[in-house]
Design a protein around this motif. Structure first.
Motif, mmCIF file in Angstrom:
data_model
loop_
_atom_site.group_PDB
_atom_site.id
_atom_site.type_symbol
_atom_site.label_atom_id
_atom_site.label_comp_id
_atom_site.label_asym_id
_atom_site.label_seq_id
_atom_site.Cartn_x
_atom_site.Cartn_y
_atom_site.Cartn_z
ATOM 1 N N ASN A 52 0.805 -1.218 -0.309
ATOM 2 C CA ASN A 52 -0.029 -0.008 0.044
ATOM 3 C C ASN A 52 0.896 1.331 -0.113
ATOM 4 O OD1 ASN A 52 -2.487 -1.227 -0.229
ATOM 5 N ND2 ASN A 52 -2.796 -1.430 1.894
ATOM 6 N N LYS A 53 2.069 1.280 0.963
ATOM 7 C CA LYS A 53 2.823 2.468 0.726
ATOM 8 C C LYS A 53 3.254 2.751 -0.600
ATOM 9 C CE LYS A 53 6.993 2.721 2.425
ATOM 10 N NZ LYS A 53 8.035 2.592 3.415
ATOM 11 N N TYR A 54 3.759 1.872 -1.355
ATOM 12 C CA TYR A 54 4.302 2.065 -2.821
ATOM 13 C C TYR A 54 3.007 2.432 -3.637
ATOM 14 C CZ TYR A 54 8.297 -0.046 -0.680
ATOM 15 O OH TYR A 54 9.266 -0.496 0.280
ATOM 16 N N MET A 57 2.685 6.172 -3.102
ATOM 17 C CA MET A 57 3.814 6.770 -3.734
ATOM 18 C C MET A 57 3.643 6.810 -5.111
ATOM 19 S SD MET A 57 6.586 5.614 -0.661
ATOM 20 C CE MET A 57 7.954 6.110 -1.726
ATOM 21 N N ILE A 58 3.162 5.893 -5.777
ATOM 22 C CA ILE A 58 2.844 5.945 -7.351
ATOM 23 C C ILE A 58 1.903 7.008 -7.419
ATOM 24 C CG2 ILE A 58 1.886 4.569 -9.232
ATOM 25 C CD1 ILE A 58 3.515 1.995 -8.017
ATOM 26 N N GLY A 59 0.751 6.842 -6.717
ATOM 27 C CA GLY A 59 -0.322 7.781 -6.889
ATOM 28 C C GLY A 59 -0.074 8.994 -6.556
ATOM 29 N N GLU A 77 -1.199 12.018 1.840
ATOM 30 C CA GLU A 77 -1.658 11.587 3.387
ATOM 31 C C GLU A 77 -1.796 10.046 3.649
ATOM 32 O OE1 GLU A 77 -1.707 13.765 6.206
ATOM 33 O OE2 GLU A 77 -0.873 15.125 4.464
ATOM 34 N N ALA A 78 -2.484 9.347 2.415
ATOM 35 C CA ALA A 78 -2.531 8.068 2.464
ATOM 36 C C ALA A 78 -1.097 7.479 2.431
ATOM 37 C CB ALA A 78 -3.235 7.346 1.200
ATOM 38 N N ALA A 79 -0.098 7.891 1.860
ATOM 39 C CA ALA A 79 1.244 7.450 1.748
ATOM 40 C C ALA A 79 1.925 7.390 3.318
ATOM 41 C CB ALA A 79 2.023 7.947 0.913
ATOM 42 N N ARG A 80 1.534 8.573 3.929
ATOM 43 C CA ARG A 80 1.865 8.693 5.440
ATOM 44 C C ARG A 80 1.166 7.649 6.250
ATOM 45 N NH1 ARG A 80 1.421 14.967 4.861
ATOM 46 N NH2 ARG A 80 3.715 15.571 4.474
ATOM 47 N N LEU A 81 -0.126 7.465 6.095
ATOM 48 C CA LEU A 81 -0.998 6.719 6.872
ATOM 49 C C LEU A 81 -0.340 5.223 6.583
ATOM 50 C CD1 LEU A 81 -3.517 6.100 8.269
ATOM 51 C CD2 LEU A 81 -4.555 5.534 5.941
ATOM 52 N N PHE A 82 0.048 4.701 5.528
ATOM 53 C CA PHE A 82 0.737 3.507 5.259
ATOM 54 C C PHE A 82 2.383 3.429 5.532
ATOM 55 C CE2 PHE A 82 -2.956 3.064 2.425
ATOM 56 C CZ PHE A 82 -3.535 1.767 3.090
ATOM 57 N N ASP A 87 11.092 12.116 3.948
ATOM 58 C CA ASP A 87 12.037 11.580 2.969
ATOM 59 C C ASP A 87 11.548 10.900 1.716
ATOM 60 O OD1 ASP A 87 14.081 13.314 4.511
ATOM 61 O OD2 ASP A 87 14.883 11.471 5.342
ATOM 62 N N GLU A 88 10.675 9.708 2.021
ATOM 63 C CA GLU A 88 10.360 8.993 0.830
ATOM 64 C C GLU A 88 9.055 9.919 0.168
ATOM 65 O OE1 GLU A 88 10.270 4.586 2.467
ATOM 66 O OE2 GLU A 88 8.684 5.822 3.419
ATOM 67 N N ILE A 89 8.509 10.562 0.968
ATOM 68 C CA ILE A 89 7.521 11.419 -0.065
ATOM 69 C C ILE A 89 8.332 12.572 -0.973
ATOM 70 C CG2 ILE A 89 5.761 13.383 0.287
ATOM 71 C CD1 ILE A 89 4.743 11.580 2.560
ATOM 72 N N THR A 90 9.292 13.151 -0.247
ATOM 73 C CA THR A 90 10.159 13.983 -0.933
ATOM 74 C C THR A 90 10.805 13.475 -2.211
ATOM 75 O OG1 THR A 90 10.645 15.362 0.698
ATOM 76 C CG2 THR A 90 12.137 15.705 -0.875
ATOM 77 N N GLU A 91 11.357 12.070 -1.981
ATOM 78 C CA GLU A 91 11.780 11.669 -2.972
ATOM 79 C C GLU A 91 11.201 11.231 -4.281
ATOM 80 O OE1 GLU A 91 14.674 7.609 -3.640
ATOM 81 O OE2 GLU A 91 14.807 8.612 -1.673
ATOM 82 N N THR A 92 9.702 10.732 -3.654
ATOM 83 C CA THR A 92 8.903 10.442 -4.992
ATOM 84 C C THR A 92 8.459 11.576 -5.574
ATOM 85 O OG1 THR A 92 7.638 8.945 -3.233
ATOM 86 C CG2 THR A 92 6.320 9.684 -5.131
ATOM 87 N N ALA A 93 8.386 12.735 -5.054
ATOM 88 C CA ALA A 93 8.257 14.199 -5.875
ATOM 89 C C ALA A 93 9.450 14.314 -6.853
ATOM 90 C CB ALA A 93 8.064 15.269 -4.885
#
Length: 137
Positions: A52-54, A57-59, A77-82, A87-93
């Motif tokens: 789910n986290k991934y 992050m794709i979404g 927010e869903a990525a944080r929830l999972f 750092d992962e959210i920033t890298e996704t961006a």
């Protein structure tokens, strides 16, 4: 079961799972809601081949590329929830930005697709050979 009964059953499940029935789901037409909710629930809220986290992050990356602020908020927010870290959210961006930049470059200059794929196949073969030999990637 009638369309209305199916709608009510879906509404009850949505509220049970999400804690409320958000407006964006309430506005889905009666005849589509059971299918849309089942798809949403099984793809985004259930464990599938992609954790789910991934998926979130794709979404998030797609949301940034399409510039959908609703989707960007939802998927962040869903990525944080999972369990995604900042750092992962920033890298996704950054990955989304990088992909969009290269896509713009490659498509604007209209590189030959067959040559591009042939060259990239050579690159991946070389990297695999190096990895098999123990060289760092």
């Amino acid at each position: 079961m009638s369309v209305i009964e199916d709608r009510h059953e879906s509404d009850r499940d949505i509220e049970e799972v999400l804690g409320l029935n958000p407006e964006w789901l309430q506005r889905v037409p009666d005849y589509l809601l059971p299918t849309e909710w089942a798809s949403f629930k099984s793809l985004l809220l259930s464990e599938t081949a992609i954790p789910n986290k991934y998926k979130e992050m794709i979404g998030l990356a797609v949301s940034g590329a399409t510039r959908c602020r609703y989707c960007a908020y939802f998927h962040t927010e869903a990525a944080r929830l999972f369990g995604a870290t900042e750092d992962e959210i920033t890298e996704t961006a950054m990955i989304a930005k990088n992909t969009m930049g290269w896509s713009t470059y490659l498509n604007t200059l209209q590189f030959d697709y067959d040559n591009f794929t042939a060259e990239f196949d050579q690159v991946t073969a070389h990297v695999r050979e190096q990895a098999a030999a123990g060289a760092p990637a």
